[in-house]
Design an enzyme around this catalytic site. Sequence first.
Site, PDB file in Angstrom:
ATOM      1  CE1 TYR A 105      30.348 -21.614  21.393  1.00 34.12           C
ATOM      2  CE2 TYR A 105      31.040 -23.720  20.494  1.00 34.12           C
ATOM      3  CZ  TYR A 105      31.304 -22.390  20.770  1.00 34.12           C
ATOM      4  OH  TYR A 105      32.523 -21.847  20.441  1.00 34.12           O
ATOM      5  NE  ARG A 153      33.545 -28.033  23.526  1.00 32.37           N
ATOM      6  CZ  ARG A 153      32.714 -27.932  22.497  1.00 32.37           C
ATOM      7  NH1 ARG A 153      32.191 -29.003  21.960  1.00 32.37           N
ATOM      8  NH2 ARG A 153      32.402 -26.764  21.997  1.00 32.37           N
ATOM      9  CB  CYS A 178      22.160 -24.078  13.925  1.00 35.22           C
ATOM     10  SG  CYS A 178      22.972 -24.970  15.256  1.00 35.22           S
ATOM     11  CG  PHE A 179      20.362 -19.674  10.920  1.00 39.09           C
ATOM     12  CD1 PHE A 179      19.607 -20.261  11.921  1.00 39.09           C
ATOM     13  CD2 PHE A 179      20.389 -18.281  10.852  1.00 39.09           C
ATOM     14  CE1 PHE A 179      18.902 -19.496  12.841  1.00 39.09           C
ATOM     15  CE2 PHE A 179      19.686 -17.500  11.767  1.00 39.09           C
ATOM     16  CZ  PHE A 179      18.953 -18.110  12.755  1.00 39.09           C
TER      17      PHE A 179
HETATM   18  P1  NAD Z   1      29.164 -28.867  19.931  1.00 43.96           P
HETATM   19  O1  NAD Z   1      29.937 -29.436  18.807  1.00 43.96           O
HETATM   20  O2  NAD Z   1      29.615 -27.600  20.583  1.00 43.96           O
HETATM   21  O3  NAD Z   1      29.103 -29.965  21.117  1.00 43.96           O
HETATM   22  C1  NAD Z   1      28.797 -31.310  20.939  1.00 43.96           C
HETATM   23  C2  NAD Z   1      29.671 -32.134  21.889  1.00 43.96           C
HETATM   24  O4  NAD Z   1      29.227 -33.493  21.856  1.00 43.96           O
HETATM   25  C3  NAD Z   1      31.156 -32.172  21.502  1.00 43.96           C
HETATM   26  O5  NAD Z   1      31.925 -31.648  22.572  1.00 43.96           O
HETATM   27  C4  NAD Z   1      31.453 -33.664  21.251  1.00 43.96           C
HETATM   28  O6  NAD Z   1      32.726 -34.067  21.680  1.00 43.96           O
HETATM   29  C5  NAD Z   1      30.368 -34.338  22.082  1.00 43.96           C
HETATM   30  N1  NAD Z   1      30.050 -35.705  21.663  1.00 43.96           N
HETATM   31  C6  NAD Z   1      29.755 -36.148  20.407  1.00 43.96           C
HETATM   32  N2  NAD Z   1      29.467 -37.465  20.434  1.00 43.96           N
HETATM   33  C7  NAD Z   1      29.590 -37.871  21.735  1.00 43.96           C
HETATM   34  C8  NAD Z   1      29.404 -39.128  22.381  1.00 43.96           C
HETATM   35  N3  NAD Z   1      29.008 -40.204  21.717  1.00 43.96           N
HETATM   36  N4  NAD Z   1      29.620 -39.203  23.715  1.00 43.96           N
HETATM   37  C9  NAD Z   1      30.012 -38.083  24.402  1.00 43.96           C
HETATM   38  N5  NAD Z   1      30.181 -36.875  23.840  1.00 43.96           N
HETATM   39  C10 NAD Z   1      29.967 -36.760  22.510  1.00 43.96           C
HETATM   40  O7  NAD Z   1      27.672 -28.740  19.435  1.00 43.96           O
HETATM   41  P2  NAD Z   1      26.544 -27.694  19.941  1.00 43.96           P
HETATM   42  O8  NAD Z   1      26.735 -26.375  19.305  1.00 43.96           O
HETATM   43  O9  NAD Z   1      26.445 -27.795  21.440  1.00 43.96           O
HETATM   44  O10 NAD Z   1      25.249 -28.334  19.263  1.00 43.96           O
HETATM   45  C11 NAD Z   1      24.703 -29.548  19.728  1.00 43.96           C
HETATM   46  C12 NAD Z   1      23.335 -29.740  19.085  1.00 43.96           C
HETATM   47  O11 NAD Z   1      22.460 -28.684  19.490  1.00 43.96           O
HETATM   48  C13 NAD Z   1      23.335 -29.706  17.555  1.00 43.96           C
HETATM   49  O12 NAD Z   1      22.375 -30.609  17.098  1.00 43.96           O
HETATM   50  C14 NAD Z   1      22.900 -28.289  17.231  1.00 43.96           C
HETATM   51  O13 NAD Z   1      22.255 -28.226  15.969  1.00 43.96           O
HETATM   52  C15 NAD Z   1      21.925 -27.998  18.342  1.00 43.96           C
HETATM   53  N6  NAD Z   1      21.767 -26.582  18.697  1.00 43.96           N
HETATM   54  C16 NAD Z   1      22.860 -25.767  18.765  1.00 43.96           C
HETATM   55  C17 NAD Z   1      22.700 -24.432  19.158  1.00 43.96           C
HETATM   56  C18 NAD Z   1      23.884 -23.502  19.262  1.00 43.96           C
HETATM   57  O14 NAD Z   1      23.658 -22.332  19.523  1.00 43.96           O
HETATM   58  N7  NAD Z   1      25.113 -23.948  19.086  1.00 43.96           N
HETATM   59  C19 NAD Z   1      21.428 -23.968  19.521  1.00 43.96           C
HETATM   60  C20 NAD Z   1      20.354 -24.846  19.459  1.00 43.96           C
HETATM   61  C21 NAD Z   1      20.532 -26.153  19.058  1.00 43.96           C
HETATM   62  C1  UGA Z   2      20.030 -19.290  16.028  1.00 47.01           C
HETATM   63  C2  UGA Z   2      18.589 -19.093  16.503  1.00 47.01           C
HETATM   64  O1  UGA Z   2      18.360 -17.703  16.737  1.00 47.01           O
HETATM   65  C3  UGA Z   2      18.320 -19.881  17.778  1.00 47.01           C
HETATM   66  O2  UGA Z   2      16.945 -19.758  18.148  1.00 47.01           O
HETATM   67  C4  UGA Z   2      18.663 -21.343  17.548  1.00 47.01           C
HETATM   68  O3  UGA Z   2      18.503 -22.080  18.747  1.00 47.01           O
HETATM   69  C5  UGA Z   2      20.098 -21.455  17.083  1.00 47.01           C
HETATM   70  O4  UGA Z   2      20.277 -20.685  15.876  1.00 47.01           O
HETATM   71  C6  UGA Z   2      20.512 -22.859  16.743  1.00 47.01           C
HETATM   72  O5  UGA Z   2      19.696 -23.709  16.493  1.00 47.01           O
HETATM   73  O6  UGA Z   2      21.737 -23.016  16.714  1.00 47.01           O
HETATM   74  P1  UGA Z   2      22.395 -18.293  16.675  1.00 47.01           P
HETATM   75  O7  UGA Z   2      22.826 -18.907  15.391  1.00 47.01           O
HETATM   76  O8  UGA Z   2      23.174 -18.575  17.894  1.00 47.01           O
HETATM   77  O9  UGA Z   2      20.880 -18.735  17.005  1.00 47.01           O
HETATM   78  O10 UGA Z   2      22.339 -16.712  16.510  1.00 47.01           O
HETATM   79  P2  UGA Z   2      21.310 -15.677  15.835  1.00 47.01           P
HETATM   80  O11 UGA Z   2      21.142 -14.544  16.752  1.00 47.01           O
HETATM   81  O12 UGA Z   2      20.089 -16.340  15.357  1.00 47.01           O
HETATM   82  O13 UGA Z   2      22.145 -15.166  14.582  1.00 47.01           O
HETATM   83  C7  UGA Z   2      22.423 -16.014  13.484  1.00 47.01           C
HETATM   84  C8  UGA Z   2      23.098 -15.217  12.392  1.00 47.01           C
HETATM   85  O14 UGA Z   2      22.180 -14.292  11.803  1.00 47.01           O
HETATM   86  C9  UGA Z   2      24.280 -14.365  12.863  1.00 47.01           C
HETATM   87  O15 UGA Z   2      25.318 -14.435  11.924  1.00 47.01           O
HETATM   88  C10 UGA Z   2      23.711 -12.969  12.956  1.00 47.01           C
HETATM   89  O16 UGA Z   2      24.674 -11.959  12.801  1.00 47.01           O
HETATM   90  C11 UGA Z   2      22.735 -12.975  11.788  1.00 47.01           C
HETATM   91  N1  UGA Z   2      21.647 -11.992  11.946  1.00 47.01           N
HETATM   92  C12 UGA Z   2      20.756 -12.102  12.947  1.00 47.01           C
HETATM   93  C13 UGA Z   2      21.545 -10.954  11.013  1.00 47.01           C
HETATM   94  O17 UGA Z   2      22.357 -10.848  10.070  1.00 47.01           O
HETATM   95  N2  UGA Z   2      20.517 -10.052  11.147  1.00 47.01           N
HETATM   96  C14 UGA Z   2      19.603 -10.147  12.147  1.00 47.01           C
HETATM   97  O18 UGA Z   2      18.688  -9.292  12.202  1.00 47.01           O
HETATM   98  C15 UGA Z   2      19.724 -11.191  13.069  1.00 47.01           C
END
Ligand code: NAD
Ligand code: UGA
Length: 468
Positions: free
Chosen positions: A15, A42, A278-279
């Site tokens: 993601y 993927r 994440c939260f």
């Molecule tokens: P994700 O699970 O969608 O993707 C991670 C990918 O890494 C997987 O496809 C996995 O197969 C791959 N992977 C793992 N180990 C590997 C390796 N050694 N070599 C190659 N590929 C490998 O995770 P994500 O949601 O993209 O989150 C990644 C990081 O970013 C996390 O630390 C998360 O906390 C952070 N983050 C996520 C979001 C979000 O909105 N999802 C936002 C901000 C930060």
């Molecule tokens: C959150 C943060 O907003 C990002 O800045 C951060 O990068 C990310 O986590 C991460 O580290 O993964 P995300 O989880 O994608 O992003 O979505 P949000 O919009 O933050 O919503 C999180 C949850 O809170 C959802 O379930 C949403 O429905 C809920 N929410 C949000 C509420 O219930 N009320 C609100 O007013 C806002």
Amino acid sequence: MAVDVKVICCIGAGYVGGPTMAVIADKCPHIEVNVVDLNKNRIDLWNNSDLSKLPIFEPGLKEVIKRCRGRNLHFSSLIEENIKRADMIFISVNTPIKTKGIGAGKASDLKWVEASARQISKFAKKETIVVEKSTLPVRTADTIQQILKESELNNKNKKFSVLSNPEFLAEGNAIKDLENPDRVLIGGVDEESINALKKIYLNWVDEEKILTTNLWSSELSKLVANAFLAQRISSINSISALCETTGADIKEVSLAIGMDSRLGSKFLAAGPGFGGSCFKKDILNLVYISEYYGLKEVASYWEQVVAINSWQNKRISKIILAKLFGTLAKKKIGILGFSFKANTNDTRESPAIRICKDLIEEGGSLYIYDPRVSLEQIESDLGLKNNYQGNLTGDLGNWSYCKKIIDTFEGADAVLVLTEWDQFKDLNWENLSKLMRHPSWVFDTRGIVDTVEAKSCGLNVWQVGNGE
Ligand code: NAD
Ligand code: UGA
């Protein structure tokens, strides 16, 4: 370390890795961007010629992929080759909570980050900037540096500099957040490496939005940003319960407090509890780190944000049960929305999972509709096959996948709005009410239903935080 970045490699096509690298490739056509992943399936989906099959749904993502893929953006399973050629490597792998061992249930499982560092240490051949994009416990850069140091000592052509560059995108809004971020945070020691990363962002981000700090402030700021955002949601959800018992209305309270410029109006919508990958994990990680450093009071303060969130999920299940006369056996409940928020197909930690499991346990038959979440995903989240057999006999709960909204209403005793998808905001209550079994209920956990209209169509309505 003076590195002219011409080739980027990103480990992890999830993601974060997928959309982030797509936007870098879009904004920097002069840089070759290669996204690699262990998960071949993927990668195949990222390379699918049918853009509706991309592994992630994000508004605007298809368009960016269409412009860049095959030009300067490539998705590949060839990890070794792409690490070798890269001037800069982003680590964007998953960092979930440990499920066993010391710190289980709270600490981050860093095995994928360590594996990435070891891959880089083994395959990189030259001066390489390594960027932490994953969300990591404060001081993880220490571990990465130690692993990389070994290979520097064994080969004098290799040199590494580690930076922290956490990602703040929110799902459902990822492309807009990446194209127009509130800020870009870069933590590091080596000035030249910091400037090399800064130069990439300067292709589309204003310089005053790029903040540079030391490594540890950058790593910790990411956890703290998520903790503060989640804290706001737990705060407003706790007040939603008070509104329901006192006759206040949470939307009016949110509006009134949000107009104070010191508080601000965002992130004040009451709901079924926060979800997303994440939260919860980031707060629990903060709790674990605080405990590790002996700060018990700090740990228990933040733990309460997660406790209120679980309480809100349970509270909603209990309200539904109570309003439906204390039993869900032989009752049909339409579920509107399963993803953790609108505009994403992601269901990780979705409140819908916990609430639906509760209702099934009480014997309810759920008819679930979500515009983006697949039947297979719901089966996997609920740990239960789509098993409704066509009639409401027996006391065992079950669920059925609906392709159309209208199917969730047919013969239903109640409908439950769990995700704030736009298409649930202007439902024709007059027509839908006629399809339901009366007395019937609308449970709106997102505050998006026009309660006056729904009530005028003979429906009972419960809306989160609405105490009227
Ligand atoms: P994700 O699970 O969608 O993707 C991670 C990918 O890494 C997987 O496809 C996995 O197969 C791959 N992977 C793992 N180990 C590997 C390796 N050694 N070599 C190659 N590929 C490998 O995770 P994500 O949601 O993209 O989150 C990644 C990081 O970013 C996390 O630390 C998360 O906390 C952070 N983050 C996520 C979001 C979000 O909105 N999802 C936002 C901000 C930060
Ligand atoms: C959150 C943060 O907003 C990002 O800045 C951060 O990068 C990310 O986590 C991460 O580290 O993964 P995300 O989880 O994608 O992003 O979505 P949000 O919009 O933050 O919503 C999180 C949850 O809170 C959802 O379930 C949403 O429905 C809920 N929410 C949000 C509420 O219930 N009320 C609100 O007013 C806002």
